[in-house]
Design an enzyme around this catalytic site. Sequence first.
Site, PDB file in Angstrom:
ATOM      1  N   LYS A 153       0.856  -1.186   0.000  1.00 24.19           N
ATOM      2  CA  LYS A 153       0.000   0.000   0.000  1.00 24.19           C
ATOM      3  C   LYS A 153       0.893   1.238   0.000  1.00 24.19           C
ATOM      4  CE  LYS A 153      -4.275   1.082   2.311  1.00 24.19           C
ATOM      5  NZ  LYS A 153      -4.971   0.944   3.581  1.00 24.19           N
TER       6      LYS A 153
HETATM    7  O1  LIG Z   1      -7.013   2.557   2.096  1.00 26.46           O
HETATM    8  C1  LIG Z   1      -7.656   1.638   2.516  1.00 26.46           C
HETATM    9  C2  LIG Z   1      -7.867   0.473   1.699  1.00 26.46           C
HETATM   10  O2  LIG Z   1      -7.003   0.415   0.654  1.00 26.46           O
HETATM   11  C3  LIG Z   1      -8.252   1.597   3.872  1.00 26.46           C
HETATM   12  O3  LIG Z   1      -7.568   0.706   4.716  1.00 26.46           O
HETATM   13  C4  LIG Z   1      -8.262   2.989   4.469  1.00 26.46           C
HETATM   14  O4  LIG Z   1      -6.980   3.319   4.891  1.00 26.46           O
HETATM   15  C5  LIG Z   1      -9.269   3.062   5.578  1.00 26.46           C
HETATM   16  O5  LIG Z   1     -10.525   2.699   5.081  1.00 26.46           O
HETATM   17  C6  LIG Z   1      -9.335   4.472   6.098  1.00 26.46           C
HETATM   18  O6  LIG Z   1      -8.243   4.901   6.794  1.00 26.46           O
HETATM   19  C7  LIG Z   1     -10.432   4.594   7.047  1.00 26.46           C
HETATM   20  O7  LIG Z   1     -10.832   5.877   6.874  1.00 26.46           O
HETATM   21  P1  LIG Z   1     -11.479   6.653   8.068  1.00 26.46           P
HETATM   22  O8  LIG Z   1     -12.702   5.855   8.465  1.00 26.46           O
HETATM   23  O9  LIG Z   1     -10.419   6.698   9.118  1.00 26.46           O
HETATM   24  O10 LIG Z   1     -11.828   7.948   7.455  1.00 26.46           O
END
Ligand SMILES: O=C(CO)[C@@H](O)[C@H](O)[C@H](O)[C@H](O)COP(=O)(O)O
Length: 216
Positions: free
Chosen positions: A85
């Site tokens: 990632k």
């Molecule tokens: O980027 C991805 C998937 O590729 C997720 O793991 C992503 O980092 C998470 O959904 C976010 O950090 C969660 O977002 P939030 O609910 O903290 O706004």
Amino acid sequence: MLFLDSSNPAEIRELFAWGVLGGVTTNPLILSREAKDAILEERMREVIAASHGPVSVELIAETEAEMLEEARAIHAWDPARICVKVPFGEAGLRVTHALAKAGVRTNVTCVMNFNQAYLAALAGGTYVSIFSGRIRDMGYDAREVIEQTRARFDRERLTAEVLVGSIRHIADVNEALFAGAHVVTVPPPILRKMLHNPKTDETIREFNAAWANRGK
Ligand SMILES: O=C(CO)[C@@H](O)[C@H](O)[C@H](O)[C@H](O)COP(=O)(O)O
């Protein structure tokens, strides 16, 4: 397709048993909450064992050289399953491009608009993670970003898949899928909520009671 946004091996094992999930995503925020005392490699090996499909592990390094070194180490944990990632940015694009050329799958993350998604796909990202909830936090329409991104990827036959994260409600999952997301990564509490509907529970109770009371 649905992925699980979690780094908790017990919960991942339990929810993969439903048969509805195709991969796992993690990020440093999720890991700092769920695995604060764990060694990252050990925790990710447990996550891999508890699931199937791609497992996204995010880079922490910030310079291009350090990101590439970290990416190679993470990828070596399980080349068939790990998806590196890469946080979006100039170094992130260069790293994505280099990893794509080396045949390493990537998930370009923290994408907040169409322009970033397009650049991430052109650089060779396998997945492009659009942050639904955080886009809405800024006052923009996440549905439009997802729709326009998917339409452009299809039009130019770009191989990147649209992955939608930052899911806060069940409605966000549905919206992302209808807008064209290839994958939505769902936090465990939201996936559990997707099970329930009071009319379903009432109907099952009614049917079972009818069978129990037959002939009375
Ligand atoms: O980027 C991805 C998937 O590729 C997720 O793991 C992503 O980092 C998470 O959904 C976010 O950090 C969660 O977002 P939030 O609910 O903290 O706004």
